[in-house]
Structure formats: structure tokens, C-alpha cells
Motif scaffolding. Structure first.
Motif, short mmCIF file in Angstrom:
data_model
loop_
_atom_site.label_atom_id
_atom_site.label_comp_id
_atom_site.label_asym_id
_atom_site.label_seq_id
_atom_site.Cartn_x
_atom_site.Cartn_y
_atom_site.Cartn_z
N ILE A 137 48.45 38.34 48.74
CA ILE A 137 49.48 39.21 48.15
C ILE A 137 50.66 38.39 47.65
O ILE A 137 51.19 38.62 46.55
CB ILE A 137 49.95 40.25 49.20
CG1 ILE A 137 48.80 41.21 49.56
CG2 ILE A 137 51.15 41.06 48.66
CD1 ILE A 137 49.15 42.18 50.67
N LEU A 138 51.08 37.39 48.48
CA LEU A 138 52.20 36.54 48.10
C LEU A 138 51.87 35.75 46.83
O LEU A 138 52.70 35.65 45.91
CB LEU A 138 52.54 35.58 49.24
CG LEU A 138 53.72 34.62 48.99
CD1 LEU A 138 55.01 35.40 48.78
CD2 LEU A 138 53.87 33.64 50.18
N PHE A 139 50.65 35.20 46.77
CA PHE A 139 50.25 34.42 45.60
C PHE A 139 50.23 35.29 44.34
O PHE A 139 50.74 34.90 43.29
CB PHE A 139 48.86 33.81 45.84
CG PHE A 139 48.31 33.10 44.63
CD1 PHE A 139 48.72 31.82 44.29
CD2 PHE A 139 47.37 33.74 43.80
CE1 PHE A 139 48.23 31.18 43.17
CE2 PHE A 139 46.87 33.10 42.68
CZ PHE A 139 47.30 31.81 42.37
N ILE A 168 53.82 36.15 43.23
CA ILE A 168 54.46 35.02 42.53
C ILE A 168 53.87 34.85 41.14
O ILE A 168 54.60 34.60 40.16
CB ILE A 168 54.29 33.72 43.36
CG1 ILE A 168 55.07 33.84 44.68
CG2 ILE A 168 54.77 32.51 42.56
CD1 ILE A 168 54.85 32.69 45.64
N PHE A 169 52.54 35.02 41.04
CA PHE A 169 51.87 34.88 39.75
C PHE A 169 52.36 35.96 38.77
O PHE A 169 52.62 35.69 37.59
CB PHE A 169 50.35 34.98 39.94
CG PHE A 169 49.57 34.74 38.68
CD1 PHE A 169 49.72 33.57 37.95
CD2 PHE A 169 48.68 35.71 38.21
CE1 PHE A 169 49.00 33.36 36.78
CE2 PHE A 169 47.96 35.51 37.05
CZ PHE A 169 48.12 34.32 36.33
N ILE A 170 52.51 37.20 39.27
CA ILE A 170 53.01 38.30 38.42
C ILE A 170 54.43 38.02 37.96
O ILE A 170 54.77 38.23 36.79
CB ILE A 170 52.93 39.64 39.19
CG1 ILE A 170 51.46 40.05 39.40
CG2 ILE A 170 53.67 40.75 38.42
CD1 ILE A 170 51.28 41.22 40.34
N VAL A 216 46.56 42.09 37.04
CA VAL A 216 46.66 41.53 38.39
C VAL A 216 47.39 42.50 39.32
O VAL A 216 46.98 42.72 40.47
CB VAL A 216 47.41 40.17 38.34
CG1 VAL A 216 47.67 39.65 39.76
CG2 VAL A 216 46.61 39.14 37.55
N ALA A 217 48.47 43.12 38.80
CA ALA A 217 49.23 44.06 39.62
C ALA A 217 48.39 45.28 39.96
O ALA A 217 48.43 45.78 41.09
CB ALA A 217 50.49 44.49 38.87
N ILE A 273 45.70 47.68 48.02
CA ILE A 273 46.66 47.99 49.09
C ILE A 273 46.82 49.50 49.27
O ILE A 273 46.80 50.01 50.40
CB ILE A 273 48.03 47.35 48.77
CG1 ILE A 273 47.92 45.83 48.75
CG2 ILE A 273 49.07 47.79 49.81
CD1 ILE A 273 49.20 45.13 48.31
N PHE A 274 46.97 50.26 48.15
CA PHE A 274 47.31 51.68 48.24
C PHE A 274 46.17 52.62 47.82
O PHE A 274 46.37 53.83 47.77
CB PHE A 274 48.54 51.98 47.37
CG PHE A 274 49.76 51.22 47.77
CD1 PHE A 274 50.48 51.56 48.92
CD2 PHE A 274 50.20 50.13 47.01
CE1 PHE A 274 51.61 50.84 49.28
CE2 PHE A 274 51.32 49.42 47.38
CZ PHE A 274 52.04 49.76 48.51
#
Length: 431
Positions: A6-8, A11-13, A80-81, A88-89
């Protein structure tokens, strides 16, 4: 989904949103930046300005490259988002992605960078060009294909692509910018007149500024030398045409200084005039004739090239119409030029009351349109008196009144067959 993933992705987004902001701001900066300013900065050694100038030389290629990069990063960031939020949701991830990415892209990738680029277009274009130049070079094959397809699609619908700006386009751009700057106080009214006067020279002809033949002072070749010198002594002009037989037949141009040099030596002693000497006008300069339809810009260049500033004006049949000087043309730019020998003259256009003007009949229609913000036709007459005569189809008497395009014309001065003065009054709303 693991936290590190999720963190990667986050950051990419964010990185993609930064790139989107760069592309979006670059588009605004490079299209809003003044190429004139960029050229000046490039000549002063700015590498960023030089790169920006090179990029903006082909705006179609530039815009195609920017939009290609902008859409690539926007679509990739949204994809990506969407993938991350769906994991997640669940099904609600699509709605969350729409709301979050719209907000982020709108604020941080569109409005914020574009606002900065509009505020500082030249500075922003310098920075943007450093990144955009290699990107467009790398993706030039794709950009060329896009341009080719766009050209074919526009051609299919009969839409012509934008042609390079003409001289008239550039002049209109300058005139428009000056007009917009007046309310902010960047331009003084007199400065505006000078710049507009210079830009307007190619559109104006000698006929509009020449001294009419009825007002030309001349010398008669048949007069004796003493008479000629006496006339030269009392004239305010430095050059006078010399006619022979009739005033239409101009044979020489007399320079007052040359005539006095011939008659007095350097000590001021008078040279005796012999009865058998050659005609006094024989060694004078030949006249220089120009057509009345010659544009002022062309005539000014001719004056400078020929190193003279005095010409006689003729029509298409060779008949004398008047004379024009370099000073007449320069006055169209800087206004009236008077020296200590010139008689004090009243302004050609005087506002005697609000919306009421006294105008000399010799004032051109173009000058009236400019000073009174009117739109009288210039097709049938050069002067305002000529415009009125053309409308009436006869020469009016003093006191006659005529209405034209919301303005009241009253003849207040006439000499023989010439209207010398008019009173022009703007029609009020109550009338």
C-alpha cells in the motif's frame, strides 16, 4: 494487501500526480509565455529560455507531446489507485477512487500548477522545458503519428490547420495588448499614440498627410534673382519648388541656403549679379516625384535611402497634388513638431464642450475615427470635409447641418469651394 505494498503504491501514485502537475503546468506556461520575452532572455544567455523558445517554435508538436505524457500518467495513476482501493474496500473502492483521484488531480495536478504557470509563465517555461525537451525527443515517433492522424481527421472535415501569423496578426496583437494595458496605467496616452502611429504607417498613404497643392509656396523661374531672394527671406520654409510657365510644371527644387550661398560669399560680402549669367535655377536640384497612393512606411524608407526628405506628390495621371516631407511622416508617429520659426497653431480637433468638437476640414477621416472613437467610412474620402461633400453630393454653405451615424455636422468655415471648418456634435441619448 500488505502495508508495504500500500505504501509503495501510494508513493507511486503521488509521484505520478507530481508528473501530471508538471505536464499540466508546462502546457499552460509554454503556451502563455511570450515568445518575444523568451527571445530576449535567450539572447542574454538563458539556456532555459532557449530551450523554451525551441519547443514553442512548433506548438502542435509541443501540445501533442504534453497531452501524451499527461494522459499517460493520469490514466496510470487512476488505474493503480483503483486496483489498490478495490482490494482494500471491495466494490466501494471504485467510488472512493473516483472521489479521491478527482480531488487530487483537480487540485494538485491541474489548478495549482496552472495557477503558478499563469502567474510566472516565462520562469515556469524555463523549468518545464528542461524536462519536456528530452521527453518529447524520446516520444517523437508517437507524437508524429498523433500529429499525422489529427491532420488527416481535420482535413476530412474540411478544417484548415492554423497558418503562421501574418504581419497584420502581429500588429493586431500589439495593438490589443496596448489597449488592454491602458486601464492599468502601464501606457501613457501619448505613448500609445506614438506606438499605434508607427504600427499604422503601412496602412496609411501619402495622400492623407501631404500638403495640398493649393497651400504650396513656389518660386517662379521667370522672376529675377532679387525677387527670388526677397521671397526666400520672408518664407518659413527651407525648400521651395520652382515652376516654369504654370504651377503644374515644376522644374527644380530650390534650397534657400543654396541660393544665399550663391549670392553671398563666406565673408558676407554680396556677390554682384551679372545680366548674362545662366538662369539662377539651372544648378538647383531636380524634383523628386512620388505617387499619392504610396504607403507612408514605404515612402519613409525611400526618403532615408535617397537621403532626402522632400517630394512632390502626383496622381496616376502625373498631375501635381501636393508635397510631402519626412517630417510629415514622422509627425504621424510623434505628433506635431514645431520649432521657433513655426507659427503657433490651434489644434486641428478642439473639444469646445462635452461631445462637441471644432474640426479643420483637412483632418483625415482616419484621425477623426481615432480621436473621436467613430467609425466613418474611409472608402470614398480622405478628409472629413471630403466625407461630408461625398454624402451631400454638393459643397454645403456655412451654417448647413447634416446628420451622419449619430453625429451632427455643421459647416462653420468655407473658403471658395473648400470647407475649412466643421462643428461635429455627438448625438445625446435623449435626442
Amino acid at each position: 494487501m500488505p502495508f508495504d505494498t500500500i505504501l509503495f503504491n501510494s508513493i507511486f501514485i503521488l509521484l505520478l500526480i507530481v508528473l501530471s502537475a508538471m505536464f499540466s503546468g508546462s502546457e499552460t506556461a509554454l503556451t502563455a509565455a511570450s515568445r518575444g520575452k523568451l527571445k530576449v532572455q535567450a539572447e542574454k544567455g538563458s539556456k532555459g529560455a532557449k530551450k523554451a523558445l525551441d519547443l514553442t517554435s512548433n506548438r502542435k508538436r509541443l501540445v501533442s507531446g504534453i497531452l501524451l505524457g499527461n494522459n499517460l500518467v493520469n490514466i496510470l495513476a487512476t488505474s493503480v489507485a483503483t486496483n489498490m482501493f478495490v482490494i482494500i474496500f471491495g466494490d466501494n473502492g471504485i467510488l472512493i477512487t473516483t472521489v479521491v483521484m478527482t480531488a487530487f488531480l483537480l487540485i494538485f495536478a491541474e489548478i495549482l500548477p496552472k495557477s503558478y504557470a499563469i502567474a510566472r509563465p516565462e520562469i515556469a517555461s524555463h523549468k518545464a522545458s528542461i524536462i519536456l525537451a528530452p521527453f518529447i525527443a524520446i516520444f517523437s515517433p508517437i507524437v508524429n503519428v498523433i500529429q499525422f492522424l489529427i491532420s488527416r481527421i481535420l482535413g476530412f472535415f474540411g478544417i484548415a490547420e492554423h497558418q503562421p501569423d501574418s504581419l497584420a496578426d502581429v500588429q493586431d496583437e500589439i495593438i490589443g495588448r496596448i489597449g488592454l494595458a491602458i486601464p492599468s496605467g502601464l501606457f501613457d496616452k501619448e505613448d500609445q499614440k506614438r506606438i499605434l502611429g508607427a504600427l499604422d504607417l503601412p496602412n496609411r498613404t501619402i495622400e492623407e498627410v501631404m500638403l495640398h497643392r493649393s497651400e504650396i509656396e513656389m518660386l517662379n523661374s521667370d522672376d529675377n534673382y532679387e525677387t527670388i531672394l526677397s521671397k526666400c527671406l520672408h518664407t518659413p520654409f527651407s525648400r521651395l519648388p520652382v515652376f516654369q510657365g504654370e504651377t503644374e510644371n515644376i522644374i527644380k527644387i530650390a534650397h534657400v541656403k543654396d541660393l544665399y550661398r550663391k549670392h553671398w560669399d563666406i565673408t558676407g560680402k554680396k556677390t554682384p549679379i551679372k545680366a548674362d549669367i545662366n538662369p539662377w535655377y539651372q544648378e538647383l536640384k531636380d524634383p523628386y516625384f512620388v505617387l499619392e497612393t504610396t504607403p507612408l512606411g514605404v515612402q519613409m524608407r525611400d526618403f532615408l535611402e535617397k537621403r532626402t526628405h522632400f517630394a512632390l506628390v502626383v496622381d496616376e495621371y502625373g498631375a501635381l497634388q501636393g508635397l510631402v516631407t519626412l517630417e510629415d511622416i514622422i509627425e504621424e508617429i510623434v505628433g506635431e513638431i514645431d520649432d521657433e520659426h513655426d507659427e503657433k497653431r490651434e489644434p486641428e480637433v478642439q473639444e469646445i464642450n462635452s461631445g462637441e468638437y471644432l474640426v479643420e476640414g483637412s483632418v483625415t477621416v482616419r484621425d477623426i475615427n481615432r480621436q473621436l472613437a467613430t467609425d466613418f467610412s474611409q472608402d470614398q474620402a480622405v478628409t472629413i470635409a471630403g466625407l461630408l461633400i461625398n454624402e451631400l453630393k454638393y459643397i454645403p454653405e456655412i451654417g448647413e447641418i447634416y446628420w451622419l451615424e449619430g453625429f451632427r455636422f455643421e459647416v462653420t468655415g468655407r473658403e471658395r469651394n473648400r470647407i475649412t471648418q466643421l462643428k461635429i456634435t455627438k448625438q445625446s441619448e435623449e435626442q
